[in-house]
Design an enzyme around this catalytic site. Structure first.
Site, PDB file in Angstrom:
ATOM      1  N   ARG A 188      -3.512 -10.369   4.867  1.00 44.49           N
ATOM      2  CA  ARG A 188      -4.104 -10.168   3.331  1.00 44.49           C
ATOM      3  C   ARG A 188      -2.677  -9.742   2.604  1.00 44.49           C
ATOM      4  O   ARG A 188      -2.342  -8.743   2.839  1.00 44.49           O
ATOM      5  CB  ARG A 188      -5.129  -9.523   3.386  1.00 44.49           C
ATOM      6  CG  ARG A 188      -5.804  -9.315   2.029  1.00 44.49           C
ATOM      7  CD  ARG A 188      -6.991  -8.356   1.824  1.00 44.49           C
ATOM      8  NE  ARG A 188      -7.649  -8.409   0.658  1.00 44.49           N
ATOM      9  CZ  ARG A 188      -7.044  -7.898  -0.504  1.00 44.49           C
ATOM     10  NH1 ARG A 188      -6.202  -6.828  -0.287  1.00 44.49           N
ATOM     11  NH2 ARG A 188      -7.805  -8.021  -1.680  1.00 44.49           N
TER      12      ARG A 188
ATOM     13  N   LYS B 194       0.879  -1.101  -0.089  1.00 49.35           N
ATOM     14  CA  LYS B 194      -0.007   0.196  -0.125  1.00 49.35           C
ATOM     15  C   LYS B 194       0.845   1.150   0.191  1.00 49.35           C
ATOM     16  O   LYS B 194       2.010   1.263   0.389  1.00 49.35           O
ATOM     17  CB  LYS B 194      -1.068   0.167   1.028  1.00 49.35           C
ATOM     18  CG  LYS B 194      -2.129  -1.083   0.696  1.00 49.35           C
ATOM     19  CD  LYS B 194      -3.378  -1.080   1.706  1.00 49.35           C
ATOM     20  CE  LYS B 194      -4.475  -2.163   1.014  1.00 49.35           C
ATOM     21  NZ  LYS B 194      -5.511  -2.372   2.204  1.00 49.35           N
TER      22      LYS B 194
END
Ligand code: HH2
Length: 279
Positions: free
Chosen positions: A246, A211
């Site tokens: 995840r 991210k």
């Protein structure tokens, strides 16, 4: 067992996901990638047909179904549990029929509240994630009184809603929603104080993978180059009690978390056989 963890491999069947958009839109490519993720040690495969990246446009239900169902139907034999990353009842229903046993809803049943009833009736697991606003607007000046307190209160409220709709508490996973309506500082604060989210008492999922806050810190503008940053964030999240990770990079994450878990526990993980005691 302290610091037991599960790895959720990301399988984006989308043209526009922020780090791997278009790579696995073709069903054959997606199925092949699922095989790699499972071989690398994914316990769960999280299949998504709609990007939730900042400013993403919603995908019509027919298109989302067309992307995910044929893939789910072909990856049930890989030994990993299947999760459907969707906020839509129609997509979740078809995914459960195609073998999914986890509904991962980044809107925590706010987008389509009836989704809670489907999860309750099917008796499957669900992941309820915090997001401020919606993908199209969430990164426009996000503000909190105290990001951890606010996220915690939100997750407790959504958990209460789900239980009220008949979802068994032991079926609920919680996720602070790293990157969903948060500045880099908000993400870091959530990771630093993740134990406060863990204290709610349900398994916590973290999705730091590749991210942008990792890119802000490391100067890596290409998402695929943020693997080491992802691993660092996940190791610290494990120490603070996160249970499910995840990630796009399953192999690297698995190795790092096995070493971190062994260090924290002082015992070898049951899943590996040490080949040498001298190195
Ligand atoms: N992050 C993304 C998507 N789904 N689900 C949960 N529970 N937690 C997360 O942090 C999370 C999630 C975004 O990552 P990705 O799927 O790689 O990107 P995109 O949404 O662009 O497809």
């Amino acid at each position: 067992m302290p610091h037991a963890f599960r790895i959720m491999g990301v399988l984006n069947v989308t043209p526009d996901s922020f780090s791997d958009g278009g790579e696995f839109l073709d069903a054959d490519a997606a199925v092949a990638h699922a095989g790699e993720l499972a071989a690398d040690g994914a316990d769960i495969l999280d299949v998504g047909g709609e990007s939730t990246r900042p400013y993403a446009e919603p995908v019509p239900v027919d298109e989302e179904l067309r992307r995910v169902v044929p893939v789910l139907e072909r990856i049930g034999g890989l030994g990993a549990a299947l999760s459907i990353d969707t906020s839509k009842v129609a997509v979740a229903r078809a995914a459960l029929q195609a073998g999914a046993t986890i509904v991962n809803d980044v809107t925590a049943f706010r987008s389509e509240p009836e989704l809670a009833g489907l999860v309750a009736d099917a008796g499957v697991d669900c992941c309820l994630m915090h997001m401020l606003g919606e993908p199209r607007t969430m990164q426009v000046d996000p503000r909190y009184d105290d990001v951890v307190d606010d996220v915690k209160a939100f997750l407790e409220a959504r958990m209460a809603f789900a239980i009220g709709e008949g979802v068994a508490e032991e079926r609920i996973l919680l996720d602070p929603g790293i990157g969903f309506g948060k500045t880099a500082d908000h993400n870091l604060e959530l990771l630093r104080r993740l134990d406060e989210i863990v204290a709610i008492g349900r398994p916590v999922v973290v999705g730091t993978s590749r991210k942008s806050f990792l890119g802000r810190i490391t100067g890596r503008s290409v998402p695929a180059e943020r693997v080491a940053g992802t691993v660092a964030a996940n190791v610290l999240a494990l120490e603070r009690g996160a249970a499910v990770f995840r990630v796009h990079d399953v192999r690297e994450t698995r190795d790092a978390l096995l070493v971190a878990a062994a260090t924290l526990a002082g015992t070898w993980p049951a899943t590996t056989t040490p080949t040498s005691t001298t190195t």
